[in-house]
Design a protein around this motif. Structure first.
Motif, PDB file in Angstrom:
ATOM      1  N   GLU A  73       0.830  -1.091   0.076  1.00  0.00           N
ATOM      2  CA  GLU A  73       0.027   0.011  -0.031  1.00  0.00           C
ATOM      3  C   GLU A  73       0.963   1.060   0.012  1.00  0.00           C
ATOM      4  O   GLU A  73       0.562   2.241  -0.705  1.00  0.00           O
ATOM      5  CB  GLU A  73      -0.991   0.052   1.145  1.00  0.00           C
ATOM      6  N   LEU A  77       0.410   3.917  -3.127  1.00  0.00           N
ATOM      7  CA  LEU A  77      -0.544   4.870  -2.635  1.00  0.00           C
ATOM      8  C   LEU A  77       0.264   5.978  -2.080  1.00  0.00           C
ATOM      9  O   LEU A  77      -0.212   7.234  -2.014  1.00  0.00           O
ATOM     10  CB  LEU A  77      -1.640   4.394  -1.506  1.00  0.00           C
ATOM     11  N   LEU A  83       0.507   4.384  -8.139  1.00  0.00           N
ATOM     12  CA  LEU A  83      -0.959   4.838  -8.539  1.00  0.00           C
ATOM     13  C   LEU A  83      -0.965   6.118  -9.314  1.00  0.00           C
ATOM     14  O   LEU A  83      -1.668   6.473 -10.212  1.00  0.00           O
ATOM     15  CB  LEU A  83      -1.996   4.900  -7.291  1.00  0.00           C
ATOM     16  N   ARG A 108      -9.088  -2.068  -7.575  1.00  0.00           N
ATOM     17  CA  ARG A 108     -10.058  -1.134  -7.953  1.00  0.00           C
ATOM     18  C   ARG A 108      -9.560   0.300  -8.055  1.00  0.00           C
ATOM     19  O   ARG A 108     -10.036   0.955  -9.255  1.00  0.00           O
ATOM     20  CB  ARG A 108     -11.325  -1.005  -6.740  1.00  0.00           C
ATOM     21  N   LYS A 109      -8.513   0.755  -7.364  1.00  0.00           N
ATOM     22  CA  LYS A 109      -8.218   1.985  -7.593  1.00  0.00           C
ATOM     23  C   LYS A 109      -7.226   2.045  -8.922  1.00  0.00           C
ATOM     24  O   LYS A 109      -7.309   2.967  -9.311  1.00  0.00           O
ATOM     25  CB  LYS A 109      -7.382   2.360  -6.183  1.00  0.00           C
ATOM     26  N   ARG A 113      -7.731   4.191 -12.877  1.00  0.00           N
ATOM     27  CA  ARG A 113      -6.706   4.783 -13.569  1.00  0.00           C
ATOM     28  C   ARG A 113      -6.224   4.161 -14.939  1.00  0.00           C
ATOM     29  O   ARG A 113      -5.305   4.521 -15.451  1.00  0.00           O
ATOM     30  CB  ARG A 113      -5.517   5.137 -12.701  1.00  0.00           C
TER      31      ARG A 113
END
Length: 300
Positions: A73, A77, A83, A108-109, A113
């Motif tokens: 993560e 992130l 991301l 999903r994130k 994109r």
């Protein structure tokens, strides 16, 4: 061949990256806290990026081999992370031991994109990584898997297609739970044999004839020798991984009393100061004259 961005150059990640280079992939390694793996890979032909943003800006297939979802993560992130930096059309492949819920949320994130995600955690350990014979538990879209399969094939030779994104990490969590609980039981039985006055190497050989397991074969000698240095899997990581499996069971409303008992025992060993030791140090719980009482407190 597609461009590879490799993140996580630890005991598993470095040989995995080396196998990609040996198979002719254009690989960019992201520098980490230890310069030695980066330097060795550079000598083998890897490009080296100063940071994630630089590595990700060119796109391609980003392969992550990190300890847990926490690190994944952060890489995905954080400021300048994947991301924000990966262009649409890229693919993220998470080979880490991650929480499937976190994986699904990240997927999903990334999808928003225009970036695909595949989870492909591994088994067969450091030896499999060095030999290019890892086994992968794969979750995600079939088309995305087809795209990354050539890269995975440079690092392994066995692929288990498990289903939707996150199912690979769920399978890895179950694999770990089976292995760790068995190691705990191996420690119990060898301690029992020692208290009964049975020669432990002879006992291990006999147990391998009647109840063979990889846990007994690999960790039995370490328990017998009280050799907990150079950990393959630390007690701390075991606790993290078992917590993932317990969370999965809670979400599925599944009864897992054996898993819960194993986690309690490992957490007790962690509390005794063995967090950085090999998981075979669980046998320390039963050492000494009060071992049986200590074990009983751990399981209660």
């Amino acid at each position: 061949m597609e461009r590879i961005i490799f993140i996580g150059l630890g005991a598993m990640g470095e040989p995995m990256a080396a196998n990609l280079l040996a198979k002719g992939f254009d690989l960019t390694a992201v520098g980490n806290r230890r310069p030695e793996p980066v330097a060795r890979l550079r000598e083998q032909g890897a490009k080296v990026a100063a940071d994630l943003a630089e590595a990700a800006s060119g796109g391609g297939i980003a392969i992550l081999m990190l300890p847990s979802s926490r690190e994944v993560e952060a890489v995905a992130l954080g400021d300048g992370g994947l991301l924000a930096s990966l262009p649409a059309g890229s693919v993220v492949v998470d080979c880490s031991t991650s929480d499937p819920e976190s994986t699904a949320a990240l997927g999903r994130k990334f999808a928003a994109r225009g970036v695909a995600m595949v989870d492909a955690p591994v088994t067969r350990g450091i030896a499999g990584a060095k030999q290019g014979k890892l086994a992968f538990f794969v979750g995600g879209d079939e088309a995305d898997f087809a795209r990354v399969e050539p890269a995975l094939s440079a690092m392994g030779d066995t692929f288990h297609r498990m289903g939707a994104l996150g199912s690979g990490h769920a399978t890895k969590a179950m694999t770990n739970a089976l292995s760790y609980a068995t190691v705990a039981l191996v420690g119990e039985m060898l301690s029992l044999g020692e208290r009964l006055g049975i020669d432990l190497p002879v006992l291990q050989e006999a147990l391998m004839s009647g109840a063979a397991s990889k846990a007994l074969e690999s960790f039995g000698p370490r328990i017998i020798a009280r050799d907990y240095a150079a950990p393959r899997v630390t007690i701390g990581n075991v606790c993290t991984h078992l917590a993932i499996a317990e969370s999965m069971a809670a979400r599925a409303h599944a009864q897992v009393p054996v898993l819960q008992a194993a986690e309690k025992v490992y957490r007790r060993v962690s509390a005794l100061g063995h967090d950085a030791s090999d998981m075979s140090s669980i046998a320390e719980l039963w050492d000494g004259p009060d071992g049986a009482a200590e074990a009983g407190r751990a399981a209660s």
